[in-house]
Every structure is written in structure tokens, then in C-alpha cells.
Design a protein around this motif. Structure first.
Motif: not given
Lengths: 261, 261, 261, 261
Positions: C121-122, C124, C152-153
Motif C-alpha cells: 500500500r502506497e 506514506g 510504502e507498506m
């Protein structure tokens, strides 16, 4: 085949603390054993700190395939001789599942050889447990993550030896992570540490937690006779060598002598 | 950077046994330390069972990066308080190299959590040591196999925990095999067990053996301050949580209370 | 001793994306190499996808001790023959550090033998990285946890083989955890995967991240000649056996014949 | 519960070599499957190189819990597309047991990520196999050592990744040792390599060998549905995050976009 499982409970807070008694009116050990007895192939009984020899006589341990351990308030009250008896049975192949605050149990520290320390916080925060080893037998049927809405936080560094495998990792609301499901073998005995289970929360009534513990019982089970040979350090005489050899060189020991220990 | 190495010797057979004295006139510990001192970046001293506190005072251990241990005849004579002191330093990051009959040393059994037993035969037979992990730092410069023409046999099952890595495996004329070079970490401390070194044979005069021990010293060395935090199990108060959380649910502990141990 | 390090960058987003160029005006590879060159004992150069043979000629790899790999947008553009060349050098003992989105690089999947997939997931969000192996050389000087405020996650399950050791685990604001620092050895080559480093954030300008990468270079470094013998499957003729044996029984192969591959 | 086992045989030497045909008149795969079918809870069928798609259609693999692989003379004849199909099923949880010369099978090298090379000698010499992990399920009921009077020698270095656990180590008359029983997991699939089984000797008629293979089938078996999720690298959108987060910072990807692979 039925796996003879013994759930050992310290059984203190259930008796002296209203909150804990409300959650586990018959004791945590009874709740855990009850959940296991509802599963195929497992027959669980209980033992507690207060029983003679803590309910862990040599006879009883000899008839136990897997021991589950929950303790917290009075680890020091466990008799050292019984600690050695349990450790010896683990070496011979009895499975051991250590739950939550059992990380500081004498038997666990003795088998790990490390302090087994960690950070903690009792704030009823959210714990999200992630499966990081979905092929492991203990993760069978467990979702990729699940939530315990109120749990005590345990944080790294958890000073245990690098495990054979890491099965679960926990995320906590307060910012910590923890390796929550870890496996080891010591001698012939399989060991699983599973983190959740603070006594003020209904963790052991959670069905996913119950499935993990049942999976762990099946994984830790080692059929066959006790592997007692690992206590010995037998001399193999020259004339009994598997391949013919001739004795050579200087010697310390006389024929038939015991080794030093 | 110089690695402060302490070679601990039981120092009994060298004094009471003619054969051993002939091979190691100044003691095995002195021979091992001498070989290490001929290598770059290592400064080795010695300590023995007979010294006050076995030469292992708190001050001395604090100034030791890597401890090498050889004992055989009288493991029981090592004081339990000093065993705990050594174990604590290993947890804090001191490297430990256990040689040969040191498999039954109290410190090793304490750190492994297992019996550490094995089979043995004192027949001066041939041992051929194979490198099974050529990329490991301890195998650097070691041939794919080498021979010790006369050694005591050690045979499996060696009841230690599954290692981080297996570096060497021995073949014996009499038909046995043995995992002769094994690594573990306990707390922040690196541990290496190395099999060869029966006191009646000149094993520690062998240059390949010396190189392996020197490699192991370098591998086991952990720079930086002692990692003393692993002894603690600190409470992290809610208002010090890394991420803001609100306390919820029932509690066992009062604010600021110590955990149970 | 200077560790000859080569930082390989895909070098696409730095050229076509304004955001990335603003963070890494000279390219990510240049930023990483620059940080390494400020450390003792490391000499870092760079190579990119766009160079002939991606900057990874046989000569250059032969003169490289440790290769660092960052790629993301066009893993497929890396030539398969060069992938095999790099993999072969890792087997022979060249260290390899794979960063962030390099989890999907051909060389990494080839060395792991698994899909190397993960969740992402992007957003932040905050990443908090915990040291779970404080005794590991790669953790030297790293605090017990540190924060990357925008990353990013990446979430589990990360489908890589169980590592030799888990060094770091990440906590993400959105509820995920990730094993962020993992070690393996393949042949004689040490491999470290390190998670952080999304190209739109200044992760490689973070000093703690730089220290981890420098530590990893030192850990992954294997001195000595390339271990080329591991490509061979040599026949050991009976008359060259280490111990005298007599040939017995039926045979498939003629003397001196190559084995099947 | 019956474990659906598929024994894959290259089936060449049994047809063209008199010696091998005399030992395994119906093929090695048939002998192995027959031995497994005499055990409780295992139903074994066979497949061979010569069948369409080598007997490994997608349907058949989907209905296979554990695959056993023996090949030697013509590893190259196995179609690459079928190799990928098998590897994919292993990642999803199908168990894999690789026998003897299968160390050079494409599927094994693909899953290990290493050359999988070793030394060899075909002299009918004695192999003595030692159990070095008596608590492991694959060692259940296996003696501490047993002999195969005539076997091909395999010698270290065996260039495979460090295993999860080492279960057996072989001693050879000619002076070599070999890690003969090794376990790994790749994705959700359990993998066991077992060394013995040169085609000119009656190894697979040996009852202890048969017990080890049956134990390995039971150990490698993973119940439950195929773990197909590990092939995906799913984006987790911000609004689907497990914990509420707010998107921050610059981005590369548009909402709903696929990641790079």
C-alpha cells in the motif's frame, strides 16, 4: 490415537482476583482443557501448582504426550526438582506448549538457555496476529490475520534463541511487534511458544486461539516410546566398533571405564 | 581492533598425566592461546580452574570479547555462581567457543538447555573432518576435508539443539559420524562448538585446527557495548507508548508496578 | 581490506518521475553508493540497467565482493543470461543485498526458489522497524526501534524461505507487520533482504538505514577466492578414494565417465 | 484421511539396463509405490517421464498431496512448463520428496536456488546412515544407525541451502560423509531430500528405507485447500486498511493500479 494432553495452570489469579474469576470461573486451565476436549483426537486433563508435586508426578508425566503451561504470578513456587523432571520428559519427547506469561516459567528458561525477557504493557490494546508461515501445521485453518481486541502488549526484543520457525507475529496498537508463535525442538521434544492469554481478557475463549493451541498439540505430539537414550554418553568399546579398528596411541581411560561428566 | 580472547583450561590432566604433559607441557590453554596470539587481530590470555574464581572474575569477563572453554575431568568443580556469571556475559554478547569434552561443561549445558550427550571411544582412530558449509566465515581457508590421524571418537546422537548452521561433519574409522562444528546465538552471544581436541593427542598443534579456532574467534566477536538490556522486562507505561493509545479493560497491575518473574 | 561493493540501480523513476528525481537527483544507486563510501573499509561503485550488459560484465562481477540491488518498474528488462551470471557469482561467494521492491527481481526469485510476493500500500504511512536480533552483526549500533515517517507498506505473507535469521520486523500504521531484515546463504554467498526504500521517500538518506546497509555489506563480505568448485559434481574414482575400498556390485557408469546432469 | 501420493519415475534404466531391470522388474516407481501402499493412510500411484505431460497434468497434480521424484539419466527431458507447474503446486502446499539422483532434477534445483552438486563414486561400498534428529517425525521408528551394504557414494559439499533440519547423515567406507536427510519448506510446501537409492542396488526394497519414505510422506502432507494466495501481491487500498490511516506524501501509483512485477 488420542493425544494425552495435560494443561498445567498456576491457578492463583482465578482464585484471588475478581476480574479473572469472572472470565475463567473454573480456572484458565479448565477453559483450555475444555476447548481441547471438544477437538478430535485430543484428551486433555489438568494439573495445578497447588496439587502435590504440582500435579506433575513422574507417573503422570510418563502418561503425558503434550504438556501445556500457563503461569504468571508465582513462577518461583515451582519446585526445582519438578522443573528438572519436566525438562527431562521434554528431552525424551514430550511436547511442550508454553503460553503467554509462561515465558518466564522456570521450565521454559531452563530449556531455552536464555533470559526470555520482553517488554510489556497492560492497557487492553488491540493485538493483530499475522500468520507468517501459512504452510506450518500450527497455522492450518488460521486466517492470514485475526484480532484480539483487548490484550496485554508484549514487545521485542524477546530474548529467546532463534526458533526453528516463526509462525505468527503480532502487531500492537501502541507501536510494538512481537514474534508470537515460535517453534523449537530440545532433545526429542517439540516446543511451541504462543503469546496471547493475559488472564484479565477472554483470550482462551477465542475460537481461533483454541484452534491454534489444538494444532500445536497435534504438531508437538511425538508417538513412540520415550527417547531415554539421550541421557547417556555411552562408551563404544573398540571390539564393538561398527567397523573393525585397531586401538592406537596413548589413552586416558581404562577399558570399561565411565566417561567424565 | 584487537579481539580480547580468554582461553580457559581445566588444567588437570596436563599436571597429573604424563602423556598429556608430554603433548602440552605448558598446558592445553597455553598452547591454544599461543596459536591465537600468532594471528592478526587477536590477543589471547589464559585462565584456569585452579585460579581464584577460576580466573573468571566479573572484571575479567567484562574485558573479554571471546571466551574459549576446554574442560573434561572435573566439570563439577566449576562453581555454579561463576557458571551464571559466564552465561550472563554470553547473553550480553561475549562470544563463546566450546572445545571437545567441553560439551559436558556446565556453561554449555546451561546455554543449550539439553543434555549435550554423545557416544565416545578412545582408540586413537582416524577422524576426517569435512567442510559442509564452505561459505561460513569459520570455514574460511579450510580445505574441503582434513585428517586428524589419532583422535577420540564422538558419535551421534549429539543431543544439542538444531544449530543455526552446521559447518563441519566428522567421519571416523570405526563407522561413526559427528556434527563437529555447530553455531548458535544465545541472547547477543555467538557460540561455536568444535569437536576435536582429546588431550592425549596433539590436536591443538595442528595448523588447520588452529585456523578454525582463530576463524571462530573472529566470527564470535561482537563489537560494541554489552547488551545488558536483555535482562530486563520493562513495563512500557501507557503514556509512554510509541503510538497514542487509551487504556481499556480490566487490569491486574497498578501503574509503575514491576512485573512478576 | 576494502570491500568492493557495486550498487545496482534500475534507474528509471529517477529519470522519468519528478517526485523521485527531487528526492534522488543523481539516482538512488548514487545516493546509496555515496553513503557507503563515507564508511570505513567500503568502496562502492554503481551500475544501472541501461548500461551495456546492465553494467554487470563477467569482469566486473569477478571484481565485486558485494552486490546491492534496487529495481522496481521493469524487472523483466533484466536479461536472463545476466541473471544467471549474477546468481552464479552469488553461489561462488559474492554477497548480495536486495532492497525493497527488489523482492520481485529475477535474481532474488531465482535464488529463493519461491514467489517472493507480499501485500503493499502506497500511503506514506509510518513504518516502525524493530530489532529482533540485537546480537546480529547487521544490527550493530542500531537502536531497538526506529521510525521512517513515510513509507510504502509491505505486509505478510512474504513468500520467501524461512531465513537463517530474522533481524528486523516492521510495524505499519495501517495494521500490518513485515519481516524487514532477513538473511540466507546460497552456495557460498550471503544474502540479506532489507525492506525499506520506496523511491518517493527519502529513505536512503536516513542515517540508520545507511548504517544497516553498511553493516550488511560487511556481514555479506566473504574473503578469499571464488568458491567455483560448487558447480562441479566430480566423480571420485575408486583408486582415489580417501580410504582404501574395493569396487563391488553392478555398475552403471564406466570408469572416468561423466555423471548425468 | 488418505494421503494421495504420486511416485514419479524417470523409468529409463529399468527398461534399457539388465542390471536395473533385474532389481526393479516393474520399475523403481512401482516398487516405491507398492511399499507405500502397504502402509496405513497412504495411497500411492505412479507417473513416468514417458507419459503425456510426464503424467503430471494439472488435474493430476491438483489431486496429489505428496509427490515423490526419482530421476537420473535424462533430467533435461523434463519439460520446463511442467517443471513450473510442479513448482507452483509445491508452493501451494503439495509435499515433495526428492530421492537420490533427483538432486539434479530441474524441479529440485529450481526450488533450492542452488547448484545442488555433490561428489560421487559408484563402487558398491558400504553406507551407514545415522539418525541425528531422533525427535523428527521422519525418524520415527528408525534405529540410531542402519547399513546399506552396497550403495553409490555421495560426498559433501552438497550445495543446497542450509536446511530447516538435518535428520540423517551418511558415513561411507571410502571416507566421505553426506547430509542424507534434509528438510525445507518453500511457500506452503514441505520438501524432504533423501539420499539413498542408486538404481543398481536393491535400496528401495530395504524396509528401513521404506519406513523413512512413508514417514516423509506423512510429514510432508499438508491438509486443507491449496494456498494459492501466495502467488498474488495484492494492493491494500487506503480505505481498506485494517487500521484507519490517512494517505500522505507523494505517490507513484494511481488508485487501483497493479504493482510492477
Amino acid at each position: 490415537m488420542t493425544i494425552r494432553t495435560l494443561v498445567w495452570g498456576e491457578n492463583i489469579h482465578e482464585r484471588i482476583n475478581e476480574v479473572v474469576r469472572a472470565v475463567y470461573p473454573d480456572g484458565m486451565h479448565t477453559a483450555i482443557a475444555g476447548a481441547l476436549n471438544s477437538r478430535d483426537g485430543i484428551r486433555a486433563e489438568t494439573a495445578t501448582l497447588q496439587e502435590p508435586e504440582h500435579g506433575l508426578t513422574a507417573e503422570r508425566l510418563a502418561a503425558t504426550d503434550v504438556l501445556i503451561w500457563w503461569g504468571h504470578k508465582d513462577h518461583g513456587a515451582v519446585d526445582d526438582a519438578i522443573v528438572e523432571r519436566v525438562v527431562r520428559r521434554v528431552h525424551e519427547g514430550m511436547g511442550l506448549i508454553v503460553l503467554h506469561s509462561g515465558h518466564f516459567a522456570k521450565i521454559f528458561k531452563r530449556l531455552m538457555g536464555t533470559p526470555c525477557a520482553l517488554k510489556w504493557r497492560e492497557a487492553g490494546e488491540r493485538e493483530r496476529i499475522w500468520t507468517v508461515n501459512p504452510g506450518h501445521p500450527i497455522a492450518q485453518g488460521i486466517p492470514e490475520n485475526f484480532v484480539l481486541e483487548n490484550e496485554e502488549m508484549y514487545g521485542e526484543f524477546f530474548s529467546v534463541p532463534e526458533p526453528l520457525e516463526t509462525v505468527f507475529i503480532s502487531w500492537f496498537s501502541g507501536g510494538e511487534v512481537f514474534r508470537s508463535g515460535l517453534t523449537w525442538r530440545r532433545g526429542a521434544g517439540n516446543i511451541f511458544y504462543f503469546r496471547p492469554g493475559h488472564e484479565t481478557y477472554p483470550t482462551y475463549h477465542n475460537e481461533t486461539v483454541q484452534t491454534i493451541i489444538a494444532n500445536a498439540v497435534r504438531w508437538a505430539y511425538r508417538p513412540g516410546p520415550a527417547f531415554t537414550a539421550l541421557h547417556d554418553a555411552p562408551n563404544v568399546p573398540v571390539d564393538k566398533a561398527l567397523e573393525p579398528i585397531t586401538e592406537r596411541g596413548p589413552k586416558l581411560h581404562q577399558a570399561g571405564e565411565e566417561g567424565y561428566k
